[in-house]
Write a protein that holds these residues in place. Sequence first.
Motif, short mmCIF file in Angstrom:
data_model
loop_
_atom_site.label_atom_id
_atom_site.label_comp_id
_atom_site.label_asym_id
_atom_site.label_seq_id
_atom_site.Cartn_x
_atom_site.Cartn_y
_atom_site.Cartn_z
N LYS A 247 87.87 35.69 -35.83
CA LYS A 247 88.38 35.57 -34.47
C LYS A 247 89.83 35.10 -34.49
O LYS A 247 90.67 35.63 -33.75
N LYS A 248 90.14 34.12 -35.33
CA LYS A 248 91.52 33.63 -35.43
C LYS A 248 92.45 34.75 -35.91
O LYS A 248 93.58 34.88 -35.41
N GLU A 249 91.99 35.56 -36.86
CA GLU A 249 92.81 36.67 -37.33
C GLU A 249 93.02 37.70 -36.22
O GLU A 249 94.13 38.21 -36.03
N TYR A 250 91.95 37.99 -35.49
CA TYR A 250 92.05 38.96 -34.37
C TYR A 250 92.99 38.43 -33.29
O TYR A 250 93.88 39.17 -32.81
N ASP A 251 92.83 37.17 -32.89
CA ASP A 251 93.68 36.59 -31.85
C ASP A 251 95.14 36.56 -32.29
O ASP A 251 96.05 36.80 -31.49
N ARG A 252 95.38 36.26 -33.56
CA ARG A 252 96.75 36.24 -34.10
C ARG A 252 97.39 37.61 -33.99
O ARG A 252 98.53 37.75 -33.53
N ASP A 253 96.66 38.64 -34.41
CA ASP A 253 97.21 40.00 -34.38
C ASP A 253 97.37 40.50 -32.95
O ASP A 253 98.31 41.23 -32.63
N GLU A 254 96.45 40.10 -32.06
CA GLU A 254 96.55 40.48 -30.65
C GLU A 254 97.79 39.85 -30.03
O GLU A 254 98.55 40.51 -29.30
N ALA A 255 98.03 38.58 -30.31
CA ALA A 255 99.20 37.88 -29.78
C ALA A 255 100.50 38.47 -30.32
O ALA A 255 101.54 38.42 -29.65
N ALA A 256 100.45 39.03 -31.52
CA ALA A 256 101.64 39.62 -32.13
C ALA A 256 101.88 41.06 -31.66
O ALA A 256 102.83 41.70 -32.11
N GLY A 257 101.02 41.55 -30.78
CA GLY A 257 101.19 42.90 -30.24
C GLY A 257 100.80 44.00 -31.21
O GLY A 257 101.26 45.14 -31.07
N LEU A 258 99.92 43.70 -32.17
CA LEU A 258 99.53 44.68 -33.17
C LEU A 258 98.35 45.55 -32.73
O LEU A 258 97.96 46.46 -33.46
N ASN A 259 97.81 45.25 -31.54
CA ASN A 259 96.69 46.03 -31.00
C ASN A 259 95.56 46.20 -32.03
O ASN A 259 95.16 47.31 -32.37
N PRO A 260 95.03 45.10 -32.56
CA PRO A 260 94.01 45.20 -33.61
C PRO A 260 92.68 45.72 -33.07
O PRO A 260 92.36 45.56 -31.88
N MET A 261 91.93 46.37 -33.94
CA MET A 261 90.58 46.78 -33.60
C MET A 261 89.67 45.55 -33.62
O MET A 261 89.89 44.61 -34.38
N LEU A 262 88.63 45.57 -32.79
CA LEU A 262 87.66 44.49 -32.81
C LEU A 262 86.95 44.46 -34.17
O LEU A 262 86.58 45.52 -34.69
#
Length: 301
Positions: A244-259
């Motif tokens: 979750k922390k990795e996903y939230d980090r990438d989401e905040a960085a605008g990387l549009n990560p997959m779930l």
Amino acid sequence: MPIKVPDLLPAKSKLQDENIFVMDESRAFSQDIRPLKILILNLMPLKQQTETHLLRLLGNSPLQIEIGLLHTNTHTSKNTSPEHLKQFYKSIDDVKANKYDGLIITGAPIENLAYEDVNYWEELTQIMEWSKKNVTSTLHICWGAMAGLYYHFGVDKYMMDKKLSGIYTHTLNDPREKLLSGFDEEYLAPHSRHADIRREDIESVPELKILSESDEAGVYLVASKDGKQIFITGHPEYDSYTLKKEYDRDEAAGLNPMLPINYFPNDDPTQQPRLRWRTHSNILISNWLNYYVYQETPYQL
């Protein structure tokens, strides 16, 4: 039995809060017992988080364990304070005259780099070469597993089109293997990586054996036939919130990560993920410590 850690290591209080049996150096000194000496080469950026993850698993063993922390001199950590490194970590120059029962080499988020382009690659190969004669068994995790397979056996990695992230189902190739003792026939384990290793490349190396794999995530557990090298392509040490922390980090960085796959309840990232792989992780580390370290290491190192 407890895990022995430095008196002031921040992970100690976190583990005690979780009811993990932790013994500090001052108390352990009074006991007439030789603990297993386990060295952790921590290559992860958030070193304190990884310390807690690994010590949690090591502390679940019935064996007494003395931990040493190792870092590379040729890379300056940007996410861990110099004070923490100076107080708790050593370099290979500090420990190369010592013998250890076990060594753990962690992952690192650098799969996009060729091994030779990693700024501490030469130092890492020196450590891996040193481990052949000074360590009873080495456990490699994620990128550490890929790097170990490449250095020791020439097995290369391949970049994937998209990140492999989530909780995947795995099966056993040979339940009679000691490392798999007590495993369910199917079990869950986390993965978080951009690169992969190929089954056929491992099968071409006579010294290696694939112990467990996943239809979706590929090869998971590989061991050398002498038990001195164990490779895990996933992250059994992760806790419930790491992905979750990795996903939230990438989401905040605008990387549009997959779930992450099979992770958030109902694939809803606002819901809290559940820890469903702890039993497998504890058994895996306990089996490594018992069968590949404790049963094989000499009493006098």
